[in-house]
Scaffold this motif. Structure first.
Motif, PDB file in Angstrom:
ATOM      1  N   LEU A 432     104.480  -5.341  32.925  1.00 37.47           N
ATOM      2  CA  LEU A 432     105.673  -6.364  33.890  1.00 37.47           C
ATOM      3  C   LEU A 432     106.879  -6.605  33.302  1.00 37.47           C
ATOM      4  O   LEU A 432     108.156  -6.298  33.478  1.00 37.47           O
ATOM      5  N   PHE A 433     106.659  -7.345  31.809  1.00 38.62           N
ATOM      6  CA  PHE A 433     107.581  -7.682  31.227  1.00 38.62           C
ATOM      7  C   PHE A 433     108.649  -6.409  30.339  1.00 38.62           C
ATOM      8  O   PHE A 433     109.798  -6.442  30.545  1.00 38.62           O
ATOM      9  N   SER A 434     107.787  -5.534  30.130  1.00 42.31           N
ATOM     10  CA  SER A 434     108.522  -4.195  29.676  1.00 42.31           C
ATOM     11  C   SER A 434     109.311  -3.753  30.645  1.00 42.31           C
ATOM     12  O   SER A 434     110.414  -3.329  30.379  1.00 42.31           O
ATOM     13  N   TYR A 435     108.807  -3.675  31.746  1.00 46.44           N
ATOM     14  CA  TYR A 435     109.489  -2.964  32.955  1.00 46.44           C
ATOM     15  C   TYR A 435     111.029  -3.904  33.204  1.00 46.44           C
ATOM     16  O   TYR A 435     111.872  -3.243  33.425  1.00 46.44           O
ATOM     17  N   ILE A 436     110.836  -5.182  33.505  1.00 46.04           N
ATOM     18  CA  ILE A 436     111.770  -5.952  33.722  1.00 46.04           C
ATOM     19  C   ILE A 436     112.947  -5.826  32.623  1.00 46.04           C
ATOM     20  O   ILE A 436     113.931  -5.566  32.696  1.00 46.04           O
ATOM     21  N   ALA A 437     112.466  -5.695  31.436  1.00 45.98           N
ATOM     22  CA  ALA A 437     113.144  -5.348  30.083  1.00 45.98           C
ATOM     23  C   ALA A 437     114.075  -4.552  30.070  1.00 45.98           C
ATOM     24  O   ALA A 437     115.293  -4.193  29.921  1.00 45.98           O
ATOM     25  N   TYR A 438     113.522  -3.150  30.477  1.00 47.80           N
ATOM     26  CA  TYR A 438     114.017  -1.778  30.221  1.00 47.80           C
ATOM     27  C   TYR A 438     115.213  -1.913  31.330  1.00 47.80           C
ATOM     28  O   TYR A 438     116.139  -1.374  31.132  1.00 47.80           O
ATOM     29  N   VAL A 439     114.714  -2.301  32.640  1.00 49.72           N
ATOM     30  CA  VAL A 439     115.736  -2.008  33.617  1.00 49.72           C
ATOM     31  C   VAL A 439     117.096  -2.828  33.403  1.00 49.72           C
ATOM     32  O   VAL A 439     117.954  -2.329  33.762  1.00 49.72           O
ATOM     33  N   SER A 440     116.638  -4.070  33.152  1.00 48.74           N
ATOM     34  CA  SER A 440     117.901  -4.921  32.997  1.00 48.74           C
ATOM     35  C   SER A 440     118.627  -4.696  31.773  1.00 48.74           C
ATOM     36  O   SER A 440     119.835  -4.523  31.865  1.00 48.74           O
ATOM     37  N   PHE A 441     118.016  -4.087  30.625  1.00 46.04           N
ATOM     38  CA  PHE A 441     118.775  -3.722  29.602  1.00 46.04           C
ATOM     39  C   PHE A 441     119.571  -2.340  29.936  1.00 46.04           C
ATOM     40  O   PHE A 441     120.936  -2.344  29.067  1.00 46.04           O
ATOM     41  N   VAL A 442     119.024  -1.561  30.443  1.00 42.57           N
ATOM     42  CA  VAL A 442     119.901  -0.261  30.787  1.00 42.57           C
ATOM     43  C   VAL A 442     121.064  -0.706  31.695  1.00 42.57           C
ATOM     44  O   VAL A 442     122.259  -0.001  31.462  1.00 42.57           O
ATOM     45  N   GLU A 443     120.861  -1.565  32.521  1.00 41.04           N
ATOM     46  CA  GLU A 443     122.006  -1.738  33.355  1.00 41.04           C
ATOM     47  C   GLU A 443     122.932  -3.199  32.759  1.00 41.04           C
ATOM     48  O   GLU A 443     123.916  -3.634  33.368  1.00 41.04           O
ATOM     49  N   GLU A 444     122.602  -3.320  31.429  1.00 45.12           N
ATOM     50  CA  GLU A 444     123.351  -4.369  30.466  1.00 45.12           C
ATOM     51  C   GLU A 444     123.465  -5.603  31.347  1.00 45.12           C
ATOM     52  O   GLU A 444     124.339  -6.542  31.202  1.00 45.12           O
ATOM     53  N   LYS A 445     122.373  -6.142  31.987  1.00 46.21           N
ATOM     54  CA  LYS A 445     122.201  -7.439  32.720  1.00 46.21           C
ATOM     55  C   LYS A 445     121.302  -8.076  31.471  1.00 46.21           C
ATOM     56  O   LYS A 445     119.899  -8.324  31.710  1.00 46.21           O
TER      57      LYS A 445
END
Length: 799
Positions: A432-445
């Motif tokens: 779950l943490f990996s998923y949140i991290a990837y999505v937000s990082f790709v979107e520069e959030k």
């Protein structure tokens, strides 16, 4: 008795010896702690006179009243007569002292040691505790100030108000605007915790998981009983979870009464009314949801009835609001002085063979690991690992994995049912943490609002086919995520981020490596090589994937193509290729090419990284021009503090300013020997510059050289430039004088990307030898030579 001298009575000596045993001190250790010689300590325990300031200091350290020890105030035991209710303040003071004497062994035994991670034995609190600071403004309650975190250069001139905060939160930010450390760019004034304890009666101490909340209360209890703080108080430390589960649900007053001996309980009401109790309540966040209202009500009733007492409550910062009407403070992250103090105590506590200075030096040279050291529990983990290995592990991803597990292990279980979050396995939580991290990082959030986080979480749970989704309470689920382990924290009201950028990058790397679409994600990642913000992710991924060849070749292709169409830059690359071809074969040509790339000036730090990765030394050069170029570049590097700070952050190679300075001196000596018969004026100027360094050439101290370069570097380098550039100018500096800003930016990105590629190559032991050879042989080559190399290799394979 002389006014300047005091002497301990036999009873006072007896009490002092008991205190010494309870604190597990010898007389020698006591002397060392106080900074005294042995004679005053010996005289004290032998009933001889010593100076009054030494006498008082010894008594205070042992937690004793010096007036009682020297007989100025009579010692009373609790007899039937003394056990009657106190009639005046003097008798109350005596009873307080007697109770303090009675509970001192218990306080010392129960709270004088702490369990640290997986160490077999608890550690003495004195051997590990360091003074901490607090923030008087709790970060989760910030609102308008958060605009600073979300600052973007295009918005610098915008008039920001509460109305457009929501707009700002949804905008991506520049990585350079994000402080790697956990507090972000907002720097609140911090205050020593003991000052807050002295200034306020009722405190709610908030802190992230692992920030040292429980240890703080243990320290306050021990300091109180030793008369270090609130010397006229009796400390009572209560674990709120145990209180909430006590049989019969006693009131807080009844629960505290159980902590007193039978003969002392009759005084409790008087002590409370008079303000002589220090109430320390640990772990409000650990209380089960079903009990929290009752416990909170008990604390409020108690503090409002006995207003003269100090009451200190600890709670995780992400826990729900409890409306205690206390002064809220937050435990600050550790900073350099606290980290140094902790490390010094850690490695001295059992005469470790590891030197704290070695630990601190390696820690300082790695900004990503230094991030973790801001949290006390993770700093202890780093010390433990360093103590075992004598260094930090080469594979940083494993270190981060251990840090994550250390935090996740702290999670609590719910009574009377559970939330959907607590039902997830550790593996599911990490995904779950990996998923949140990837999505937000790709979107520069790097920072995201609560609605954004909820949307990602719901999507993950649905795609993961988590059972019982009909029971999902997303608000409660979000609260549990931030409250349980501190991996995600609330930066401002309903605005979140990972607690450390290091954790964000680590979880992004995990998502890529463990994805069922790994090949596609790796291909996309290779295309990010020219974006600095992806550097740490790329380095971590290179440690974590076994099949790295295709990934590295894709990176190489993107780097080479980034300057392939610019004829001016390609012209310079060809010049470098030709110059390097004439050099000695003692070192790899890629290292020589990296060295010459440094002559561009822009991006020379990355060129130095590449050269050092191949262990390049000035002795590999076979002609005077090369040595003189080396002198210019090395002196510029040594004089530019910003470059050193950057290298410290990249951690791509080991550097040592003293060693580099001595290497510079050796190169000057070689150049002088070659110049004497060629150009005496240049030789003379260089000789004078050499003499400026004579005084320091044998020093191994980085500090000595730092001070020299800061005081004299600019002037010295300027003179060196004047002496050497006229000799080299026609050959070296004219060729790239026409680079415009866009070309300069391309060159910097090109060199930085190559430095990252070389670092990946060094980190991976699984690279195919053919792939490694191709990358090294074509590194920093002009595009035409790269095509020629590949064509030749294809023909060679066919034959």
């Amino acid at each position: 008795m002389n006014d300047l001298n005091l002497i301990a009575t036999p009873e006072g000596i007896r009490r002092a010896e008991i205190a010494l045993i309870e604190m597990q001190l010898t007389k020698t250790k006591l002397a060392e702690r106080l900074g005294l010689t042995r004679p005053p300590i010996s005289k004290f325990f032998n009933g001889k006179t010593i100076r009054n300031e030494n006498f008082v200091t010894i008594c205070k350290t042992l937690g004793l009243d010096w007036r009682i020890v020297c007989g100025l105030q009579q010692i009373e035991t609790v007899t039937d007569q003394a056990a009657q209710a106190p009639k005046d303040e003097d008798s109350l003071e005596k009873i307080i002292q007697n109770i303090r004497d009675d509970i001192r062994p218990r306080i010392t035994r129960n709270h004088g040691k702490i369990k640290v991670l997986n160490l077999e034995k608890p550690i003495d609190l004195d051997d590990i505790y360091i003074s901490i600071n607090i923030l008087e403004k709790v970060t989760r309650r910030k609102q308008l100030e958060f605009i600073e975190i979300m600052r973007r250069k295009p918005y610098d001139e915008v008039n920001l108000t509460y109305e457009n905060v929501e707009v700002m939160i949804r905008q991506p930010i520049y990585p350079d605007d994000v402080d790697r450390f956990s507090r972000g760019p907002i720097k609140e004034k911090h205050v020593p915790i003991l000052d807050a304890v002295r200034d306020y009666k009722n405190l709610l101490v908030l802190g992230k998981p692992g920030s040292g909340k429980t240890t703080l209360l243990k320290y306050l209890a021990v300091q109180c009983i030793r008369a270090g703080i609130k010397s006229q108080c009796i400390p009572i430390l209560i674990t709120l979870k145990e209180f909430s589960e006590a049989k019969g649900q006693p009131s807080l007053l009844e629960y505290i009464r159980q902590d007193f001996l039978d003969k002392e309980r009759k005084y409790l009401e008087k002590l409370l009314i008079n303000g002589n109790i220090l109430i320390l309540l640990d772990g409000l966040d650990e209380v089960y949801v079903s009990d929290i209202s009752r416990v909170t009500t008990e604390i409020k009733k108690f503090s409002e009835k006995y207003i003269e007492n100090s009451c200190i409550v600890t709670c995780r910062i992400a826990a729900e609001e409890h409306n205690l009407n206390f002064i809220d403070i937050e435990i600050d992250d550790l900073e350099d002085p606290e980290i140094k103090a902790f490390a010094t105590k850690w490695f001295c506590r059992n005469k470790s063979k590891i030197n704290a200075d070695d630990f601190l030096k390696q820690l300082k040279s790695n900004s990503q690991i230094l991030e973790l050291a801001k949290t006390p529990k993770l700093l202890a983990l780093l010390c433990l690992i360093f103590e075992d290995l004598g260094k930090f592990p080469h594979d940083r991803s494993r270190l981060y994995r251990d840090a994550v597990k250390t935090l996740v292990k702290q999670e609590k279980r719910e009574k009377n049912g559970s939330t959907l979050y607590t039902e997830l396995s550790i593996g599911q939580k990490e995904k779950l943490f990996s998923y949140i991290a990837y999505v937000s990082f790709v979107e520069e959030k790097y920072f995201f609002d609560v609605d954004y986080a909820k949307k990602i979480i719901k999507k993950f749970l649905i795609e993961s086919s988590v059972p019982n989704l009909d029971r999902l309470d997303i608000d409660r689920f979000m609260n549990y995520i931030q409250a349980q382990n501190g991996l995600i924290v609330e930066r401002a009201h309903e605005v979140y981020s990972f607690s450390h950028l290091t954790f964000h990058e680590y979880f992004v790397s995990r998502e890529i490596v463990e994805s069922t679409h790994r090949e596609l994600l790796l291909l996309n990642l290779s295309r990010k090589i020219l974006e600095s913000r992806w550097k740490e992710v790329i380095l971590l991924v290179s440690e974590m994937i076994p099949e790295i060849d295709t990934f590295l070749l894709n990176i190489k292709h993107v780097i080479d193509n980034s300057i392939s169409e610019d004829q001016d830059i390609q012209k310079f690359v060809k010049w470098i290729y030709k110059r390097a071809s004439h050099e000695s074969d003692l070192y790899k040509k890629a290292a020589i090419r990296a060295f010459y790339w440094g002559t561009v000036g822009y991006g020379c730090c990355y060129a130095e990284e590449i050269a050092h990765a191949f262990e390049l030394n000035y002795s590999s050069f076979s002609n005077l021009d090369s040595i003189l170029i080396f002198l210019l570049l090395r002196s510029k590097s040594l004089d530019t503090q910003g470059l050193w700070d950057l290298w410290a952050e990249t951690n791509l190679f080991d550097y040592n300013r003293a060693a580099w300075s001595r290497e510079l001196i050796q190169a000057i000596d070689v150049a002088l020997s070659l110049l004497y018969d060629l150009d005496y004026s240049v030789w003379s100027a260089l000789q004078k510059l050499r003499e400026n360094l004579t005084e320091f050439e044998s020093s191994d101290s980085d500090t000595v050289w730092d001070e020299w370069w800061q005081s004299n570097g600019s002037s010295w380098v300027s003179k060196l430039n004047v002496a050497l550039t006229s000799y080299l100018e026609a050959d070296i500096y004219g060729i790239h004088s026409g680079f415009n800003n866009a070309q300069t930016n391309s060159i910097i990105k090109y060199l930085e990307a190559n430095a990252i590629l070389v670092a990946c190559l060094k980190k991976s032991s699984d690279t195919n030898s053919t792939v490694r050879e191709e990358i090294e042989n074509t590194l920093l080559l002009p595009i035409i030579e790269i095509k020629s190399y590949k064509s030749f290799k294809k023909k060679d394979i066919k034959q």
